[in-house]
Design a protein around this motif. Sequence first.
Motif, PDB file in Angstrom:
ATOM      1  N   ARG A  93     109.856  83.094 -38.676  1.00 52.24           N
ATOM      2  CA  ARG A  93     109.727  83.916 -37.460  1.00 52.24           C
ATOM      3  C   ARG A  93     108.280  83.977 -36.989  1.00 52.24           C
ATOM      4  NH1 ARG A  93     110.757  90.303 -38.763  1.00 52.24           N
ATOM      5  NH2 ARG A  93     109.089  90.629 -40.283  1.00 52.24           N
ATOM      6  N   GLU A  94     107.326  83.860 -37.911  1.00 50.65           N
ATOM      7  CA  GLU A  94     105.924  83.780 -37.503  1.00 50.65           C
ATOM      8  C   GLU A  94     105.684  82.495 -36.723  1.00 50.65           C
ATOM      9  OE1 GLU A  94     103.900  86.244 -41.245  1.00 50.65           O
ATOM     10  OE2 GLU A  94     104.041  84.057 -41.302  1.00 50.65           O
ATOM     11  N   ARG A  95     106.262  81.409 -37.187  1.00 47.96           N
ATOM     12  CA  ARG A  95     106.149  80.138 -36.478  1.00 47.96           C
ATOM     13  C   ARG A  95     106.727  80.248 -35.079  1.00 47.96           C
ATOM     14  NH1 ARG A  95     110.266  76.162 -38.630  1.00 47.96           N
ATOM     15  NH2 ARG A  95     111.512  77.609 -37.378  1.00 47.96           N
ATOM     16  N   ASP A  96     107.882  80.913 -34.949  1.00 46.54           N
ATOM     17  CA  ASP A  96     108.520  81.054 -33.639  1.00 46.54           C
ATOM     18  C   ASP A  96     107.648  81.839 -32.671  1.00 46.54           C
ATOM     19  OD1 ASP A  96     110.665  79.679 -34.672  1.00 46.54           O
ATOM     20  OD2 ASP A  96     111.862  81.475 -35.089  1.00 46.54           O
ATOM     21  N   VAL A  97     107.024  82.905 -33.183  1.00 50.05           N
ATOM     22  CA  VAL A  97     106.154  83.720 -32.331  1.00 50.05           C
ATOM     23  C   VAL A  97     104.928  82.924 -31.913  1.00 50.05           C
ATOM     24  CG1 VAL A  97     104.623  85.739 -32.308  1.00 50.05           C
ATOM     25  CG2 VAL A  97     106.943  85.942 -33.226  1.00 50.05           C
ATOM     26  N   TYR A 112     113.687  90.219 -30.123  1.00 47.72           N
ATOM     27  CA  TYR A 112     112.984  91.172 -30.965  1.00 47.72           C
ATOM     28  C   TYR A 112     112.518  92.318 -30.069  1.00 47.72           C
ATOM     29  CZ  TYR A 112     112.365  87.432 -34.506  1.00 47.72           C
ATOM     30  OH  TYR A 112     112.546  86.436 -35.422  1.00 47.72           O
ATOM     31  N   SER A 113     112.133  93.415 -30.685  1.00 48.88           N
ATOM     32  CA  SER A 113     111.423  94.437 -29.933  1.00 48.88           C
ATOM     33  C   SER A 113     109.970  94.008 -29.807  1.00 48.88           C
ATOM     34  CB  SER A 113     111.498  95.782 -30.654  1.00 48.88           C
ATOM     35  OG  SER A 113     110.735  95.744 -31.855  1.00 48.88           O
ATOM     36  N   GLU A 114     109.261  94.580 -28.848  1.00 42.82           N
ATOM     37  CA  GLU A 114     107.848  94.247 -28.701  1.00 42.82           C
ATOM     38  C   GLU A 114     107.074  94.658 -29.950  1.00 42.82           C
ATOM     39  OE1 GLU A 114     105.818  95.098 -25.046  1.00 42.82           O
ATOM     40  OE2 GLU A 114     107.693  95.106 -23.905  1.00 42.82           O
ATOM     41  N   GLY A 115     107.487  95.772 -30.550  1.00 35.14           N
ATOM     42  CA  GLY A 115     106.835  96.223 -31.779  1.00 35.14           C
ATOM     43  C   GLY A 115     106.999  95.220 -32.909  1.00 35.14           C
ATOM     44  N   THR A 116     108.182  94.608 -32.996  1.00 34.81           N
ATOM     45  CA  THR A 116     108.419  93.612 -34.039  1.00 34.81           C
ATOM     46  C   THR A 116     107.532  92.398 -33.825  1.00 34.81           C
ATOM     47  OG1 THR A 116     110.702  94.315 -34.403  1.00 34.81           O
ATOM     48  CG2 THR A 116     110.132  92.073 -35.058  1.00 34.81           C
ATOM     49  N   VAL A 117     107.408  91.956 -32.579  1.00 31.52           N
ATOM     50  CA  VAL A 117     106.542  90.816 -32.279  1.00 31.52           C
ATOM     51  C   VAL A 117     105.103  91.114 -32.684  1.00 31.52           C
ATOM     52  CG1 VAL A 117     105.574  89.375 -30.439  1.00 31.52           C
ATOM     53  CG2 VAL A 117     108.009  89.978 -30.405  1.00 31.52           C
ATOM     54  N   ASN A 121     104.097  93.287 -34.924  1.00 24.05           N
ATOM     55  CA  ASN A 121     104.007  93.394 -36.379  1.00 24.05           C
ATOM     56  C   ASN A 121     104.007  92.021 -37.048  1.00 24.05           C
ATOM     57  OD1 ASN A 121     103.897  96.193 -36.384  1.00 24.05           O
ATOM     58  ND2 ASN A 121     106.113  96.437 -36.609  1.00 24.05           N
ATOM     59  N   VAL A 122     104.838  91.119 -36.521  1.00 23.51           N
ATOM     60  CA  VAL A 122     104.884  89.759 -37.069  1.00 23.51           C
ATOM     61  C   VAL A 122     103.526  89.090 -36.901  1.00 23.51           C
ATOM     62  CG1 VAL A 122     105.837  87.440 -36.711  1.00 23.51           C
ATOM     63  CG2 VAL A 122     107.365  89.424 -36.776  1.00 23.51           C
ATOM     64  N   LEU A 123     102.965  89.228 -35.714  1.00 18.97           N
ATOM     65  CA  LEU A 123     101.680  88.605 -35.441  1.00 18.97           C
ATOM     66  C   LEU A 123     100.569  89.240 -36.269  1.00 18.97           C
ATOM     67  CD1 LEU A 123     100.182  86.503 -33.790  1.00 18.97           C
ATOM     68  CD2 LEU A 123      99.901  88.219 -31.984  1.00 18.97           C
ATOM     69  N   GLY A 131     100.860  90.781 -39.157  1.00 18.41           N
ATOM     70  CA  GLY A 131     101.027  90.410 -40.554  1.00 18.41           C
ATOM     71  C   GLY A 131     100.484  89.019 -40.836  1.00 18.41           C
ATOM     72  N   LEU A 132     100.762  88.079 -39.934  1.00 17.26           N
ATOM     73  CA  LEU A 132     100.262  86.717 -40.091  1.00 17.26           C
ATOM     74  C   LEU A 132      98.736  86.691 -40.052  1.00 17.26           C
ATOM     75  CD1 LEU A 132     100.636  83.594 -40.090  1.00 17.26           C
ATOM     76  CD2 LEU A 132     100.710  83.742 -37.595  1.00 17.26           C
ATOM     77  N   MET A 133      98.163  87.361 -39.067  1.00 21.02           N
ATOM     78  CA  MET A 133      96.721  87.330 -38.896  1.00 21.02           C
ATOM     79  C   MET A 133      95.999  88.016 -40.044  1.00 21.02           C
ATOM     80  SD  MET A 133      96.585  87.986 -34.756  1.00 21.02           S
ATOM     81  CE  MET A 133      94.804  88.116 -34.707  1.00 21.02           C
ATOM     82  N   ALA A 134      96.570  89.105 -40.541  1.00 19.38           N
ATOM     83  CA  ALA A 134      95.943  89.818 -41.661  1.00 19.38           C
ATOM     84  C   ALA A 134      96.019  88.986 -42.938  1.00 19.38           C
ATOM     85  CB  ALA A 134      96.628  91.173 -41.861  1.00 19.38           C
ATOM     86  N   ARG A 135      97.169  88.362 -43.196  1.00 14.42           N
ATOM     87  CA  ARG A 135      97.351  87.590 -44.426  1.00 14.42           C
ATOM     88  C   ARG A 135      96.454  86.363 -44.472  1.00 14.42           C
ATOM     89  NH1 ARG A 135     102.209  86.396 -43.748  1.00 14.42           N
ATOM     90  NH2 ARG A 135     102.173  84.120 -43.523  1.00 14.42           N
ATOM     91  N   LEU A 136      96.304  85.689 -43.318  1.00 13.15           N
ATOM     92  CA  LEU A 136      95.517  84.456 -43.259  1.00 13.15           C
ATOM     93  C   LEU A 136      94.099  84.687 -42.746  1.00 13.15           C
ATOM     94  CD1 LEU A 136      98.256  82.039 -41.860  1.00 13.15           C
ATOM     95  CD2 LEU A 136      97.591  82.427 -44.237  1.00 13.15           C
ATOM     96  N   ARG A 137      93.757  85.953 -42.486  1.00 16.65           N
ATOM     97  CA  ARG A 137      92.421  86.330 -42.029  1.00 16.65           C
ATOM     98  C   ARG A 137      92.055  85.620 -40.728  1.00 16.65           C
ATOM     99  NH1 ARG A 137      89.051  86.471 -47.800  1.00 16.65           N
ATOM    100  NH2 ARG A 137      90.423  87.984 -48.836  1.00 16.65           N
ATOM    101  N   LEU A 138      92.967  85.674 -39.792  1.00 19.12           N
ATOM    102  CA  LEU A 138      92.752  85.095 -38.472  1.00 19.12           C
ATOM    103  C   LEU A 138      92.292  86.205 -37.539  1.00 19.12           C
ATOM    104  CD1 LEU A 138      96.050  82.991 -38.410  1.00 19.12           C
ATOM    105  CD2 LEU A 138      93.768  82.238 -39.123  1.00 19.12           C
TER     106      LEU A 138
END
Length: 209
Positions: free
Chosen positions: A152-156, A175-180, A182-184, A186-193
């Motif tokens: 789902r991160e890839r899809d976003v 998705y809800s806007e909040g879910t989008v 949160n997905v983004l 989470g990805l940015m925090a995990r990979l330090r983007l």
Amino acid sequence: MGVVEVLVHATDEISAAGVEAMLAGRDSLRLVREDPERPPDVLVMVVDGAVGTSTFARLRRFRTGGSAPRVVLVAERFRSEDLLPAVECGVSALLTRHELREGTLSAAVTAVSRGAALMPYRLQGVLLDQISRLRSQVLAPAGLTLSGIETRERDVIQLIAEGYQTDEIADRLTYSEGTVKNVLYGLMARLRLNSRAHAVAYAMRAGVI
């Protein structure tokens, strides 16, 4: 590219001395000693006999901290089941002892330092099959890709790359806007983007989009 710093690690002193002699005198290579504060560019590990769990344990010791060297692994023989663990430990080149020649080894070290991967032809197809099974049997059911990015991160990220805004992405993915968000996040925090553009660039380099 500058001089490549090379650390030789072997199971016995005679093998270490022989390998170091093969690499000494090359202007593009510099032999270094182990320094926990400064990892080498390339680690040449020479194993007596076959690769085993003790080999991977030694390799993992060099992968602690923020950076890790690329690895040229030399052994008598390699088993197909050791390929994925070897790659996970940073092995970029596999050489058998009978292939060990001055020119061959220095060329492998130089190639690996530039990002190349070297592997016997008979093992290349085996590794690709193992990666394919890993992706289909382990990662895909868990919603992951080989890059570590969730499906789902890839899809976003794909839709961001295509120019869609948060509300449009939410609508297209149901998705809800909040879910989008949160997905983004989470990805940015995990990979330090640090931005959406950075996330898109990362995904493109990883071959996800």
